[in-house]
Enzyme design. Structure first.
Site, mmCIF file in Angstrom:
data_model
loop_
_atom_site.group_PDB
_atom_site.id
_atom_site.type_symbol
_atom_site.label_atom_id
_atom_site.label_comp_id
_atom_site.label_asym_id
_atom_site.label_seq_id
_atom_site.Cartn_x
_atom_site.Cartn_y
_atom_site.Cartn_z
ATOM 1 N N HIS A 12 -10.018 6.110 -3.592
ATOM 2 C CA HIS A 12 -10.649 5.765 -4.882
ATOM 3 C C HIS A 12 -10.735 4.241 -5.059
ATOM 4 C CE1 HIS A 12 -6.285 6.300 -6.518
ATOM 5 N NE2 HIS A 12 -6.464 5.053 -6.150
ATOM 6 N N HIS A 59 -3.400 3.724 -12.862
ATOM 7 C CA HIS A 59 -2.793 2.531 -12.248
ATOM 8 C C HIS A 59 -2.245 1.601 -13.327
ATOM 9 C CE1 HIS A 59 -5.562 4.124 -9.205
ATOM 10 N NE2 HIS A 59 -4.878 3.476 -8.297
ATOM 11 N N HIS A 193 -2.635 1.918 2.746
ATOM 12 C CA HIS A 193 -2.896 0.579 2.199
ATOM 13 C C HIS A 193 -1.691 0.041 1.451
ATOM 14 C CE1 HIS A 193 -4.035 2.987 -1.392
ATOM 15 N NE2 HIS A 193 -4.064 1.891 -2.133
ATOM 16 N N GLU A 240 -0.066 7.190 -2.388
ATOM 17 C CA GLU A 240 -1.062 7.968 -3.148
ATOM 18 C C GLU A 240 -1.499 9.225 -2.391
ATOM 19 O OE1 GLU A 240 -3.301 4.456 -5.749
ATOM 20 O OE2 GLU A 240 -4.234 5.124 -3.888
HETATM 21 C C1 DHB Z 1 -7.350 -0.923 -4.422
HETATM 22 C C2 DHB Z 1 -6.815 -0.306 -5.542
HETATM 23 C C3 DHB Z 1 -6.414 1.013 -5.474
HETATM 24 O O1 DHB Z 1 -5.932 1.674 -6.547
HETATM 25 C C4 DHB Z 1 -6.520 1.740 -4.309
HETATM 26 O O2 DHB Z 1 -6.083 3.000 -4.304
HETATM 27 C C5 DHB Z 1 -7.046 1.126 -3.182
HETATM 28 C C6 DHB Z 1 -7.473 -0.200 -3.242
HETATM 29 C C7 DHB Z 1 -7.806 -2.336 -4.491
HETATM 30 O O3 DHB Z 1 -7.548 -3.001 -5.518
HETATM 31 O O4 DHB Z 1 -8.461 -2.792 -3.554
HETATM 32 FE FE FE Z 2 -5.071 3.524 -6.148
#
Ligand code: DHB
Ligand code: FE
Length: 279
Positions: A12, A59, A193, A240
């Protein structure tokens, strides 16, 4: 009786929504990603359910770190796109499905999942970006949505195994819903990530591939992973991915993989998407 149409998993990443909102999808950075969405969008065009249950995380947008409920179901008639600092995204309001939402609350509580109930909830990129990925830029979203919010932000978090079991209970609750409707179930977030700290930028394609393979054929293997496993292998925000287990749990033991797409980088993340249909 209600029936599950399919399960979908997708990252997302907020930048994907921003690229669409600001007309940048043809730029060289974004082109391969949006090209990869073409089969996904074609599938969604032909397969619109009455309701999508979207498992996502807030978030620290509508919640504050002073209080996160573990699992929350949104029972409102509609949910506004949240202001995450740049004003709300100019995407359609998200229409709810209070009857299915309350049925889920009652059935899940009866199965000893202590759900929080949200009578109002502004939805951030965790929910609106998956809708944009699937449905592009319509005047209104083609299906109602039951938002199911999981705390993956403020530890202690629910376990990976708990998320799979929640999905299994959701599958039973859908099967006992007394309306002839079709239901999509979506898991969102991930894949690997980490956005901050010393290991910012970590991505792990081997781990992501194993997670996706197991999601299809051996979900118990993903359920057995600890939070430390996820954070070590997939980064702090890679956690996540446990939300994809909720989606998988709602499906039958045997599923058929209709679509998979994986692309690096999107922002500082590995982008992944999958569609699973009951076999
Ligand atoms: C980013 C934010 C998110 O919540 C995520 O799941 C992936 C990437 C971002 O800020 O790039
Ligand atoms: Fe996220």
């Amino acid at each position: 009786m209600a029936k599950i149409l399919a399960g979908m998993g997708t990252s997302h990443v907020p930048g994907v929504g921003a690229a669409m909102d600001n007309g940048k999808t043809d730029e060289p950075y974004w082109q391969p990603l949006f090209k990869g969405f073409e089969p996904l969008r074609a599938w969604h065009k032909d397969n619109v359910p009455d309701v999508n249950i979207i498992v996502f995380n807030d978030h620290a947008t509508s919640y504050s770190l002073d209080g996160y409920s573990t699992f929350t179901i949104g029972v409102a008639e509609e949910f506004q796109p949240a202001d995450e600092g740049w004003g709300p995204r100019k995407v359609p309001v998200v229409k709810g499905h209070p009857e299915l939402a309350w049925h889920l609350v009652e059935q899940l509580m009866a199965e000893e999942f202590d759900m929080a109930v949200a009578g109002s909830l502004d939805v951030d990129h965790g929910l609106t970006v998956p809708l944009s990925i699937a449905y592009d830029q319509p005047d209104e979203w083609p299906a109602a949505v039951v938002p199911l919010c999981v705390n993956v932000i403020q530890h202690p978090l629910p376990t990976s195994a708990r998320c799979l079991k929640l999905g299994q209970a959701i599958g039973r609750a859908i099967a006992s819903f007394d309306q002839d409707i079709s239901v999509g179930i979506w898991g969102t977030g991930g894949l690997s990530h980490q956005l901050g700290g010393e290991r910012a930028g970590v991505v792990n394609p081997d781990f992501d591939k194993a997670f996706l393979d197991n999601l299809v054929n051996n979900p118990q293997a993903n359920a057995a992973l600890s939070h430390t496993d996820f954070i070590r292998e997939a980064g702090c925000e890679g956690i996540e991915m446990i939300m994809w287990n909720v989606m998988r749990g709602a499906l039958n033991e045997n599923v058929k993989e209709t679509y998979r797409f994986y692309h690096i980088p999107v922002s500082a993340t590995a982008y992944g998407a999958i569609i699973l249909e009951n076999a």
